[in-house]
Design a protein around this motif. Structure first.
Motif, PDB file in Angstrom:
ATOM      1  N   CYS A  75       1.603 -72.304  15.545  1.00 53.21           N
ATOM      2  CA  CYS A  75       0.113 -72.745  16.391  1.00 53.21           C
ATOM      3  C   CYS A  75       0.005 -73.858  17.379  1.00 53.21           C
ATOM      4  O   CYS A  75      -0.012 -73.088  18.490  1.00 53.21           O
ATOM      5  N   THR A  85      -5.359 -66.108  20.780  1.00 52.35           N
ATOM      6  CA  THR A  85      -5.778 -65.694  19.660  1.00 52.35           C
ATOM      7  C   THR A  85      -5.671 -64.606  19.709  1.00 52.35           C
ATOM      8  O   THR A  85      -6.653 -64.024  20.275  1.00 52.35           O
ATOM      9  N   TRP A  92      -4.736 -72.087  18.168  1.00 57.36           N
ATOM     10  CA  TRP A  92      -5.073 -71.204  17.523  1.00 57.36           C
ATOM     11  C   TRP A  92      -4.873 -71.755  15.361  1.00 57.36           C
ATOM     12  O   TRP A  92      -5.393 -73.055  15.444  1.00 57.36           O
ATOM     13  N   THR A  96      -4.948 -68.345  10.822  1.00 58.20           N
ATOM     14  CA  THR A  96      -4.863 -66.593  11.409  1.00 58.20           C
ATOM     15  C   THR A  96      -3.440 -65.943  11.328  1.00 58.20           C
ATOM     16  O   THR A  96      -2.893 -65.102  11.375  1.00 58.20           O
TER      17      THR A  96
END
Length: 167
Positions: A75, A85, A92, A96
């Protein structure tokens, strides 16, 4: 009387839609939430088509994970590169990245009916733990990640989970 008739009509429509979706799943027809799904876009025939620009990000996430980075580290790296994203945001989240690393659709397969609607009135979704049939469709669309690399990431995720924070 009118509200009970309306509720019964709603239930009937819901059952018909559910039946249609389950029939599509049984036939192996794959659909994706393209706006929130990194790496694929809807093709002319409705089938998923690889978006090369986004697929490069997916491949990078897999490579960084196999090189030893944590989802949080991935991230931070993506944010430092200014990579948006799947939903177009700048920040981020680990969930995810975890979702991208564990989604079988990136190797060209599809597990259908991961969730289902419990109550048609409340539209409450529940993770499918065997209550309704799931369908696994192999080679349903073009892969972004080689199956061997996908399996290596799954093995590494399991290994890290066993070792805890000390991996």
């Amino acid at each position: 009387i009118m509200s009970s008739l309306a509720q019964e009509e709603s239930r009937s429509i819901s059952e018909n839609v559910t039946w249609g979706q389950r029939k599509r799943f049984a036939d192996g027809k794959v659909s994706m939430p393209y706006k929130q799904f990194l790496g694929y876009e809807k093709g002319e025939d409705g089938a998923p088509v690889v978006n090369e620009e986004e697929a490069a990000i997916v491949r990078l996430i897999y490579r960084l994970f196999l090189e030893g980075k944590t989802p949080a580290g991935i991230c931070r790296y993506l944010e430092s590169q200014g990579t948006p994203t799947p939903s177009g945001k700048q920040k981020w989240s680990q969930t995810t990245v975890d979702s991208i690393l564990s989604n079988e659709k990136y190797k060209g397969d599809a597990l259908l009916q991961k969730k289902f609607t419990v109550d048609f009135l409340m539209k409450k979704m529940k993770v499918n733990e065997g209550e309704v049939p799931q369908y696994y469709v192999e080679n349903s669309h073009e892969a972004i990640i080689a199956p061997e690399e996908f399996e290596a990431v799954q093995d590494e995720m399991s290994r890290r989970k066993e070792l805890g924070r000390a991996y």
